[in-house]
Design an enzyme around this catalytic site. Structure first.
Site, PDB file in Angstrom:
ATOM      1  N   ASP A  97     -13.037  62.663  73.901  1.00 43.90           N
ATOM      2  CA  ASP A  97     -12.771  61.561  73.002  1.00 43.90           C
ATOM      3  C   ASP A  97     -13.026  62.066  71.590  1.00 43.90           C
ATOM      4  O   ASP A  97     -14.037  62.723  71.344  1.00 43.90           O
ATOM      5  CB  ASP A  97     -13.731  60.405  73.322  1.00 43.90           C
ATOM      6  CG  ASP A  97     -13.041  59.060  73.299  1.00 43.90           C
ATOM      7  OD1 ASP A  97     -12.486  58.715  72.241  1.00 43.90           O
ATOM      8  OD2 ASP A  97     -13.050  58.362  74.328  1.00 43.90           O
ATOM      9  N   ASP A 196      -9.686  58.115  69.193  1.00 46.29           N
ATOM     10  CA  ASP A 196     -10.173  56.743  69.054  1.00 46.29           C
ATOM     11  C   ASP A 196      -9.590  56.075  67.801  1.00 46.29           C
ATOM     12  O   ASP A 196      -9.581  56.672  66.717  1.00 46.29           O
ATOM     13  CB  ASP A 196     -11.706  56.793  68.957  1.00 46.29           C
ATOM     14  CG  ASP A 196     -12.360  55.436  69.066  1.00 46.29           C
ATOM     15  OD1 ASP A 196     -12.203  54.795  70.115  1.00 46.29           O
ATOM     16  OD2 ASP A 196     -13.030  55.009  68.103  1.00 46.29           O
ATOM     17  N   GLU A 249      -5.346  56.195  70.602  1.00 40.91           N
ATOM     18  CA  GLU A 249      -5.540  54.765  70.761  1.00 40.91           C
ATOM     19  C   GLU A 249      -5.070  54.105  69.476  1.00 40.91           C
ATOM     20  O   GLU A 249      -5.630  54.342  68.406  1.00 40.91           O
ATOM     21  CB  GLU A 249      -7.015  54.439  71.014  1.00 40.91           C
ATOM     22  CG  GLU A 249      -7.218  52.969  71.337  1.00 40.91           C
ATOM     23  CD  GLU A 249      -8.640  52.496  71.084  1.00 40.91           C
ATOM     24  OE1 GLU A 249      -9.061  51.556  71.743  1.00 40.91           O
ATOM     25  OE2 GLU A 249      -9.321  53.067  70.210  1.00 40.91           O
ATOM     26  N   HIS A 323     -12.549  51.585  79.496  1.00 41.85           N
ATOM     27  CA  HIS A 323     -13.936  51.136  79.304  1.00 41.85           C
ATOM     28  C   HIS A 323     -14.046  49.915  78.399  1.00 41.85           C
ATOM     29  O   HIS A 323     -15.146  49.429  78.172  1.00 41.85           O
ATOM     30  CB  HIS A 323     -14.744  52.293  78.717  1.00 41.85           C
ATOM     31  CG  HIS A 323     -14.234  52.700  77.362  1.00 41.85           C
ATOM     32  ND1 HIS A 323     -12.987  53.290  77.195  1.00 41.85           N
ATOM     33  CD2 HIS A 323     -14.739  52.548  76.126  1.00 41.85           C
ATOM     34  CE1 HIS A 323     -12.782  53.489  75.905  1.00 41.85           C
ATOM     35  NE2 HIS A 323     -13.827  53.056  75.230  1.00 41.85           N
ATOM     36  N   ASP A 324     -12.934  49.453  77.834  1.00 39.79           N
ATOM     37  CA  ASP A 324     -12.956  48.287  76.939  1.00 39.79           C
ATOM     38  C   ASP A 324     -12.361  47.044  77.588  1.00 39.79           C
ATOM     39  O   ASP A 324     -12.352  45.979  76.975  1.00 39.79           O
ATOM     40  CB  ASP A 324     -12.130  48.569  75.673  1.00 39.79           C
ATOM     41  CG  ASP A 324     -12.741  49.620  74.780  1.00 39.79           C
ATOM     42  OD1 ASP A 324     -13.970  49.818  74.837  1.00 39.79           O
ATOM     43  OD2 ASP A 324     -11.982  50.260  74.026  1.00 39.79           O
TER      44      ASP A 324
HETATM   45  O1  TEU Z   1     -11.781  50.649  70.692  1.00 46.00           O
HETATM   46  C1  TEU Z   1     -11.076  50.041  69.685  1.00 46.00           C
HETATM   47  C2  TEU Z   1     -10.676  48.619  69.819  1.00 46.00           C
HETATM   48  O2  TEU Z   1     -10.055  48.129  68.914  1.00 46.00           O
HETATM   49  C3  TEU Z   1     -10.978  47.739  70.928  1.00 46.00           C
HETATM   50  O3  TEU Z   1     -10.485  48.096  72.141  1.00 46.00           O
HETATM   51  C4  TEU Z   1     -12.431  47.393  70.941  1.00 46.00           C
HETATM   52  O4  TEU Z   1     -13.065  47.944  72.042  1.00 46.00           O
HETATM   53  C5  TEU Z   1     -12.680  45.932  71.020  1.00 46.00           C
HETATM   54  O5  TEU Z   1     -12.256  45.493  72.234  1.00 46.00           O
HETATM   55  C6  TEU Z   1     -12.105  45.145  69.897  1.00 46.00           C
HETATM   56  O6  TEU Z   1     -12.194  43.793  70.183  1.00 46.00           O
HETATM   57  C7  TEU Z   1     -12.297  51.931  70.513  1.00 46.00           C
HETATM   58  C8  TEU Z   1     -13.134  52.337  71.689  1.00 46.00           C
HETATM   59  O7  TEU Z   1     -12.326  52.411  72.840  1.00 46.00           O
HETATM   60  C9  TEU Z   1     -14.277  51.384  71.820  1.00 46.00           C
HETATM   61  O8  TEU Z   1     -15.044  51.611  72.975  1.00 46.00           O
HETATM   62  C10 TEU Z   1     -15.117  51.511  70.582  1.00 46.00           C
HETATM   63  O9  TEU Z   1     -16.132  50.540  70.583  1.00 46.00           O
HETATM   64  C11 TEU Z   1     -14.300  51.364  69.304  1.00 46.00           C
HETATM   65  O10 TEU Z   1     -13.069  52.066  69.340  1.00 46.00           O
HETATM   66  C12 TEU Z   1     -15.066  51.909  68.130  1.00 46.00           C
HETATM   67  O11 TEU Z   1     -15.195  53.295  68.225  1.00 46.00           O
END
Ligand code: TEU
Ligand code: CA
Length: 552
Positions: A97, A196, A249, A323-324
Site C-alpha cells: 500500500d 491510497d 484508489e 478493509h473499508d
Molecule cells: O480510504 C479512502 C476513502 O475515501 C474511504 O474508503 C474511507 O475509508 C472512508 O470510508 C471514507 O468514508 C483509504 C483507505 O482505504 C482507508 O483505510 C484509509 O482510512 C484512508 O484512505 C486514509 O488513508
C-alpha cells in the site's frame, strides 16, 4: 497493459487481522508468512498488503511515521524480507500500500516542520481567518479538515484524521522523497503498489472555499486536482524502471474520468478502484442506508464501468470487498443463505472483464460480525461518524443501525482459521473480537468440505485461468432493469460465456436472452447440484457456448 496483470488474481491482506504468530492479539508478518501456502492453494497470483510501515495506528497503518521500516507490532524489516522471498518462491507477487496523500503527525517530517521551514513546506500549513480555519473544507472522517498547528494561529490540512496531515505534493522535495520511497521497496523486490486515495494528492492553488455541501465540502478543489497527472507521470517513470502493477484508489471517480488514469498510451496507473457500486445502498455512508436497495442499481454501476472501460481501452479492477467496506454476503447477499449467496456473488464478479481482487475472508464467505455495542468497534472513522450523527440528532438506535451496517470494522474482524479459541487467529486476546460464527465459518472446515465457498472460489479461479474468454472477452448485459437476476455475456475468439445469477432469496424463472441457444452449451459452473428451468435462491450458472471444447 501487461498480460500478467490481466491474468492476475489478487488477494488483499489486512495484516492486523490476518494471523497472529506471537500471541499479542495482533496479526503480523510471520503470521502472513505461515499462510502463504493457503493463498497459493486458493489460486491467487499476487498479494496486496495493507500498510505494514511504522505507524502509531490512529488509522491502522494508514498513518505512516516511517516509510522505510516495519510497524513494531508486525515484526521487522528482516521478517518482511523473508516473507517476500517466500512469496516469490511460491510464485506469488507482492504489492504494498502506498499512502502518500498524508503521513502520520508522528512522522519526523511533521515534527521537524515546527522548527524547520524546509519541512514546514512538506505540509499544507496556513494562517487561519481570524478564529476560523483557512477554508471551509471538511474531512472524510467528518468535521473540519483543519487542525491548529503546534497550538498557534496556523492550521494544517488533514483530509482524513487529525493525525494524518496532508503532504504538500506541489513541493518538488516531497515528490523526490516519494520517489526515494518507491525505489527503496522496489529495490527490495516488491512488485508494485495499491495507491491510497491517489486522486486527492493535488490541491487547487490558493485552497479556495468549497461549495455548500452536506459532506466532503471542498472536494471540487482536490478530487482529480490540477497537477494530479503531472505528479502521477513523475512517479510512473520510476515504477516503469521495474516490472510493476499499480492500482489507484480513486474516490468520487466516474467511469468516464477513469479512462484518463488507465487508458491510452502509457497511462499513469494500470487500474483504479471505483466506488460507484459501493454507494448503491447508502448516501455518504452515514446519512442514509438502505439494505433493500434496488439490485438494478448495483448492476448499473458494474455494467457502466464494464462498458466504458472496455470501449475506452482501459482495464477494470473487480472487487466487492476490502478493509473499508462491509462484508459482501451481509450487504449484497444473504446471511441466511450464506454459502449460496457468497458463491453467486463470486461468480457475478469473477466473470466480468478485469482483474479480480479477493479480500481476506471473502473466500470463506465471512459475514459482518453484527456488533451491537459501540465499545466493540475500533475504527476511528466509526467513532467520528457516531459523533457526527449524534450532533445531527440521530437517536442511539439509528446510529447503531448505520454503524452495524456500514462500519469498516465489519471487514476487520480476525480471519477464522479453525474452530479453536479465537478461531485460531491468536493465542492471546484479539485486538478486535472474532465473529461469533467462527465454529461454523472457518478455513479448516472449508478446506475439508467439497461444497464450501472456499472450494468454489478455487474452481472459479481455475476456470478463469483455463478460459481466455473469461479474461479477454467483451461484455454485454441483458435485461439491465431486472431486480431479480443479472445476466451477461462474454465473447472472445468464437467462444461465448453466459453468466446467469439470481439476486434474490426466491426461485426465479430462467430467462434466456433472445438469439442465444443454450441447448448447444454446457454448464461449466453452478452453485447447486442440479439445474432446472427455475433459478434457485441465489443460483449462479455459467454456460460455455461455442468455441473450442474445454480440456480440463
Ligand atoms: O480510504 C479512502 C476513502 O475515501 C474511504 O474508503 C474511507 O475509508 C472512508 O470510508 C471514507 O468514508 C483509504 C483507505 O482505504 C482507508 O483505510 C484509509 O482510512 C484512508 O484512505 C486514509 O488513508
Ligand atoms: Ca502478533
Amino acid at each position: 497493459m501487461k498480460d500478467w496483470i490481466k491474468n492476475a488474481v489478487i488477494y488483499q491482506i489486512y495484516p492486523r487481522s490476518f494471523c497472529d504468530s506471537n500471541g499479542d492479539g495482533i496479526g503480523d508478518i510471520n503470521g502472513i508468512c505461515s499462510k502463504l501456502e493457503y493463498i497459493k492453494e486458493l489460486g491467487a497470483t499476487c498479494i496486496w498488503l495493507s500498510p505494514v510501515y511504522k505507524s502509531p495506528n490512529d488509522d491502522n497503518g494508514y498513518d505512516i511515521s516511517d516509510y522505510r521500516d516495519i510497524m513494531t507490532e508486525f515484526g521487522t524489516l528482516g521478517d518482511f524480507k523473508v516473507m517476500l522471498a517466500t512469496a516469490h518462491s511460491l510464485g506469488l507477487r507482492v504489492i504494498m500500500d502506498l499512502v502518500i496523500n498524508h503521513t502520520s503527525d508522528e512522522h519526523e517530517w511533521f515534527k521537524l516542520a515546527r522548527t524547520d521551514p524546509k519541512y514546514r513546506d512538506y505540509y499544507i500549513i496556513k494562517k487561519g481567518r481570524g478564529k476560523k480555519p483557512p477554508n471551509n473544507w471538511s474531512s472524510f472522517f467528518t468535521g473540519p479538515a483543519w487542525e491548529r498547528f503546534d497550538g498557534g494561529d496556523d492550521y494544517y490540512l488533514h483530509l482524513f484524521s487529525k493525525k494524518q496531515p496532508d503532504l504538500n505534493m506541489d513541493n518538488p522535495a516531497v515528490r523526490e522523497e516519494i520517489k526515494g520511497i518507491l525505489r527503496f521497496w522496489l529495490d527490495l523486490g516488491v512488485d508494485g503498489f495499491r495507491c491510497d486515495v491517489i486522486n486527492l494528492i493535488s490541491k487547487a492553488p490558493g485552497l479556495p472555499q468549497g461549495k455548500r455541501s452536506i459532506a466532503l465540502r471542498g472536494r471540487e478543489h482536490y478530487v482529480n486536482g490540477p497537477r494530479l497527472f503531472e505528479y502521477l507521470k513523475e512517479f510512473r517513470a520510476v515504477l516503469d524502471e521495474y516490472d510493476t502493477l499499480t492500482v489507484g484508489e480513486c474516490v468520487l471517480l466516474t467511469a468516464q474520468d477513469a479512462l484518463n488514469f488507465v487508458a491510452g498510451e502509457n497511462p499513469p496507473l494500470d487500474m483504479v478502484f471505483s466506488f460507484e457500486h459501493m454507494s448503491v445502498d447508502n448516501i455518504f455512508k452515514w446519512l442514509y442506508v438502505n439494505p433493500n436497495f434496488k439490485r438494478s442499481k448495483l448492476k448499473k454501476a458494474l455494467s457502466d464501468w464494464q462498458h466504458r472501460l472496455i470501449e475506452g481501452g482501459g482495464w477494470n479492477s473487480l472487487y466487492f470487498e476490502n478493509h473499508d467496506q462491509p462484508r459482501s454476503v451481509s450487504r449484497f447477499g444473504n446471511e441466511s443463505l450464506r454459502t449460496e449467496s457468497a458463491k453467486m456473488l463470486a461468480t457475478l464478479l469473477f466473470f466480468m472483464q478485469g482483474t479480480p481482487f479477493i479480500y481476506q475472508g471473502q473466500e470463506l464467505g465471512m459475514t459482518n460480525p453484527g456488533f451491537d455495542k459501540l465499545s466493540d468497534y475500533r475504527d476511528v472513522e466509526t467513532f467520528r461518524a457516531d459523533g457526527l450523527m449524534k450532533r445531527m440528532g440521530f437517536t442511539k438506535k439509528m446510529r447503531m443501525k448505520r454503524i452495524k451496517y456500514m462500519s469498516r470494522d465489519n471487514a476487520r474482524t480476525p480471519i477464522q482459521w479453525d474452530d479453536s479459541v479465537n478461531a485460531g487467529f491468536t493465542n492471546g486476546e484479539p485486538w478486535i473480537a472474532v465473529n461469533a460464527n467462527y465454529k461454523k465459518v472457518n478455513a479448516k472446515r472449508a478446506i475439508q468440505s467439497p461444497d464450501s465457498v472456499l472450494n468454489y472460489y478455487k474452481r472459479l479461479i481455475a476456470l478463469r485461468a483455463m478460459l481466455p474468454v473469461a479474461v479477454y472477452g467483451d461484455y454485454t448485459e441483458h435485461y439491465p432493469r431486472s431486480n431479480r437476476f443479472m445476466i451477461y455475456e462474454r465473447k472472445y475468439g468464437g467462444a461465448t460465456l453466459l453468466v446467469i445469477c439470481n439476486l434474490t432469496a426466491k426461485d426465479v424463472d430462467l430467462v434466456i436472452p433472445k438469439g442465444l441457444d443454450i441447448s448447444e452449451g454446457r454448464v461449466i459452473l453452478c452453485n447447486y447440484p442440479n439445474i432446472s428451468a427455475v433459478l434457485q435462491p441465489y443460483e449462479a450458472r455459467v454456460y460455455y457456448l461455442g468455441g473450442k471444447p474445454l480440456n480440463e
